[in-house]
Write an enzyme that holds these catalytic residues in place. Sequence first.
Site, PDB file in Angstrom:
ATOM      1  N   ARG A  60       0.835  -1.194   0.000  1.00 43.39           N
ATOM      2  CA  ARG A  60       0.000   0.000   0.000  1.00 43.39           C
ATOM      3  C   ARG A  60       0.874   1.250   0.000  1.00 43.39           C
ATOM      4  O   ARG A  60       2.024   1.227   0.405  1.00 43.39           O
ATOM      5  CB  ARG A  60      -0.908   0.021   1.235  1.00 43.39           C
ATOM      6  CG  ARG A  60      -2.010  -1.009   1.244  1.00 43.39           C
ATOM      7  CD  ARG A  60      -2.826  -0.907   2.520  1.00 43.39           C
ATOM      8  NE  ARG A  60      -2.009  -1.004   3.712  1.00 43.39           N
ATOM      9  CZ  ARG A  60      -1.584   0.035   4.424  1.00 43.39           C
ATOM     10  NH1 ARG A  60      -1.917   1.270   4.084  1.00 43.39           N
ATOM     11  NH2 ARG A  60      -0.826  -0.140   5.504  1.00 43.39           N
ATOM     12  N   LYS A 201      -8.330  -3.043   1.424  1.00 44.65           N
ATOM     13  CA  LYS A 201      -8.271  -2.059   2.501  1.00 44.65           C
ATOM     14  C   LYS A 201      -9.146  -0.841   2.211  1.00 44.65           C
ATOM     15  O   LYS A 201      -9.513  -0.112   3.134  1.00 44.65           O
ATOM     16  CB  LYS A 201      -6.825  -1.626   2.746  1.00 44.65           C
ATOM     17  CG  LYS A 201      -5.949  -2.725   3.335  1.00 44.65           C
ATOM     18  CD  LYS A 201      -6.501  -3.293   4.647  1.00 44.65           C
ATOM     19  CE  LYS A 201      -5.527  -4.265   5.295  1.00 44.65           C
ATOM     20  NZ  LYS A 201      -6.102  -4.934   6.481  1.00 44.65           N
ATOM     21  N   HIS A 221      -9.511  -4.414  13.365  1.00 45.84           N
ATOM     22  CA  HIS A 221      -8.437  -5.001  12.566  1.00 45.84           C
ATOM     23  C   HIS A 221      -7.871  -6.159  13.381  1.00 45.84           C
ATOM     24  O   HIS A 221      -6.926  -5.995  14.141  1.00 45.84           O
ATOM     25  CB  HIS A 221      -7.372  -3.938  12.278  1.00 45.84           C
ATOM     26  CG  HIS A 221      -6.338  -4.382  11.306  1.00 45.84           C
ATOM     27  ND1 HIS A 221      -5.042  -3.923  11.324  1.00 45.84           N
ATOM     28  CD2 HIS A 221      -6.400  -5.248  10.266  1.00 45.84           C
ATOM     29  CE1 HIS A 221      -4.355  -4.476  10.352  1.00 45.84           C
ATOM     30  NE2 HIS A 221      -5.156  -5.290   9.702  1.00 45.84           N
ATOM     31  N   SER A 239       1.837  -6.485  12.147  1.00 49.16           N
ATOM     32  CA  SER A 239       2.614  -7.469  11.400  1.00 49.16           C
ATOM     33  C   SER A 239       3.743  -8.041  12.251  1.00 49.16           C
ATOM     34  O   SER A 239       4.454  -7.306  12.936  1.00 49.16           O
ATOM     35  CB  SER A 239       3.197  -6.807  10.146  1.00 49.16           C
ATOM     36  OG  SER A 239       3.942  -7.722   9.393  1.00 49.16           O
ATOM     37  N   LYS A 243      -0.530 -12.843  14.881  1.00 48.75           N
ATOM     38  CA  LYS A 243      -1.997 -12.785  14.802  1.00 48.75           C
ATOM     39  C   LYS A 243      -2.580 -13.968  14.023  1.00 48.75           C
ATOM     40  O   LYS A 243      -3.503 -14.639  14.497  1.00 48.75           O
ATOM     41  CB  LYS A 243      -2.416 -11.465  14.148  1.00 48.75           C
ATOM     42  CG  LYS A 243      -3.919 -11.271  14.027  1.00 48.75           C
ATOM     43  CD  LYS A 243      -4.252  -9.899  13.457  1.00 48.75           C
ATOM     44  CE  LYS A 243      -3.759  -9.757  12.035  1.00 48.75           C
ATOM     45  NZ  LYS A 243      -4.258  -8.526  11.391  1.00 48.75           N
ATOM     46  N   THR A 244      -2.026 -14.231  12.845  1.00 50.42           N
ATOM     47  CA  THR A 244      -2.541 -15.325  12.024  1.00 50.42           C
ATOM     48  C   THR A 244      -2.206 -16.675  12.640  1.00 50.42           C
ATOM     49  O   THR A 244      -3.045 -17.569  12.729  1.00 50.42           O
ATOM     50  CB  THR A 244      -1.961 -15.239  10.597  1.00 50.42           C
ATOM     51  OG1 THR A 244      -2.342 -13.990  10.018  1.00 50.42           O
ATOM     52  CG2 THR A 244      -2.501 -16.365   9.726  1.00 50.42           C
ATOM     53  N   ASP A 258      -8.521 -11.168   9.599  1.00 50.18           N
ATOM     54  CA  ASP A 258      -8.044  -9.788   9.503  1.00 50.18           C
ATOM     55  C   ASP A 258      -9.049  -8.688   9.843  1.00 50.18           C
ATOM     56  O   ASP A 258      -8.668  -7.689  10.428  1.00 50.18           O
ATOM     57  CB  ASP A 258      -7.513  -9.542   8.090  1.00 50.18           C
ATOM     58  CG  ASP A 258      -6.616  -8.319   7.992  1.00 50.18           C
ATOM     59  OD1 ASP A 258      -5.769  -8.134   8.881  1.00 50.18           O
ATOM     60  OD2 ASP A 258      -6.757  -7.555   7.026  1.00 50.18           O
ATOM     61  N   ARG A 323       2.797 -12.136  -0.961  1.00 53.21           N
ATOM     62  CA  ARG A 323       1.447 -12.403  -0.444  1.00 53.21           C
ATOM     63  C   ARG A 323       0.757 -13.528  -1.201  1.00 53.21           C
ATOM     64  O   ARG A 323       1.113 -13.856  -2.326  1.00 53.21           O
ATOM     65  CB  ARG A 323       0.588 -11.148  -0.602  1.00 53.21           C
ATOM     66  CG  ARG A 323       1.011  -9.965   0.258  1.00 53.21           C
ATOM     67  CD  ARG A 323       0.297  -9.972   1.576  1.00 53.21           C
ATOM     68  NE  ARG A 323       0.645  -8.840   2.424  1.00 53.21           N
ATOM     69  CZ  ARG A 323       0.058  -8.594   3.579  1.00 53.21           C
ATOM     70  NH1 ARG A 323      -0.915  -9.367   4.015  1.00 53.21           N
ATOM     71  NH2 ARG A 323       0.427  -7.562   4.328  1.00 53.21           N
TER      72      ARG A 323
END
Length: 538
Positions: A60, A201, A221, A239, A243-244, A258, A323
């Site tokens: 981004r 996003k 988020h 990041s 989290k994942t 997410d 990604r």
Amino acid sequence: MENYSQITKTISLEKYGIKNADVRYQLTPDELHQIAIEKGQAVEASSGALAVNTGEFTGRSPKDRFIVKDDVTRDRVWWGDINIPFDADKFDALYNKVTNYLSNKEVFVRDSYACADEHYKLNIRVINEYPWSNQFAYNMFLRPTEEELVGFDPEWTIVNAPGFMANPEEDGTRQHNFAILNFTRKIALIGGTGYTGEIKKGIFSALNFILPVFKNTLPMHCSANIGEDGDTAIFFGLSGTGKTTLSTDPNRSLIGDDEHGWTAENTVFNFEGGCYAKVINLSRENEPEIYDAIKKGAILENVILDADKNVIFEDTSITQNTRVSYPLNHIENIQVPSIGKNPKNIFFLTADAFGVLPPISKLTPAQAAYHFISGYTAKVAGTEAGVVEPVPSFSACFGAPFMPLHPAKYAEMLSAKMTESGVNVWLVNTGWTGGPYGVGTRMKLKYTRAMINAVLNGDLGLYNYDNYHIHSVFGVAQPRECPGVPSSVLSPRATWNDDEKYYTTAFKLSNAFRENFKKFEAHCSEEIRRGGPQRYAF
């Protein structure tokens, strides 16, 4: 019913200002996959996934994200470096340029929606210049049935033209790429960048305005999963904090990885229909669910393939932000539909490279609001040029780039939800122990998982002095014992074996918290302000 045919699958774009276009409407992922290959825009990896290169932009571009300043947004949006205002007339002129650019071209159109909870459903029409961008929309948004497509009425429109380059002097942009939200016209206009994350996003940012302002719903988020007894757990984290990894649990069903909403009815719902995961250094051993999700239908971005079309996951020669996007059903253990009830626990994940925060601690509502607004993690040496020691990194609400309102608004909503529902909030340090980065070691994943499981199983005991110790600098309550974790690990000071160095470092971090929070103080209650470190050194 507008110009839509079940047989020909065509749709008119005239009302959008796109004229004489060859409209490819609602194509299947297989069709889009094949078209992208035929156009030379992609190749097929050995796994069957589509591999694309997003071009100049591999992430981004926050400085090129704008919100149109008008009657809807003028007095509501928190304007500044994150939410940059854009003139409405300039938007209209630029929009006309983009639609003229797309006229007489082959374009790919998809009707989809966001928000798994029917009461909060947002119908979206996505208009893409590239077939693989349209396949990304298929993966990431929720997919209507054939019956739902008849008479489909889109509320928001995404117009995505990576090949269109803006003229900054004429168009009001900073440079040739842009991602602009217009809440009056309900359009996300994206150009000059092929990075698909701008599509995802863009709608997330729109929902972060729509849900709290008009729907009394907290947008988050975060990732979320649910246990066999229906207890929902929420994981916030920037990041690199886990989290994942931590929300993907063989004993719990994944709601989403997410973006979620938390309603007044205490429903937690996924915004999305897919996952968009980093694949740098990915292995089946460490992250089997993500690894196995990379198959036909998935889209790999900016990866390097070997001669046999295998992904070289450790190769970051294009970008570290490699990604993959895939539909949620590429993961086996998922919640269908992507909705949970009665959140019991919230985890704030932070990779504290200073090594001073407890590996797990319980937060009061005021502390939870404070840490939510702060959104702390740390950069370690080597992550960026000039970073030679740990550097605090703060991102409000664990997602500042996507939050149109002032962070205090989201924090107040979270605090109210906590009070109403009796949810517990935990600060989890997945970073360093026994010293800062370079001296100590990274917290063992098995210990972090044991702490998470202890919380979910109710094994950490009642919140009292016998079971918890109040941290002398940060004021958080750290448990004295946890099944599967040595008691010495639970006390960060004890792991250092040098009290003076520990407290010097702890005060350094507490000062960074206080300095960062100054920009939010005027918008926060005294209770929230007192949720931060109360002891500090000059």
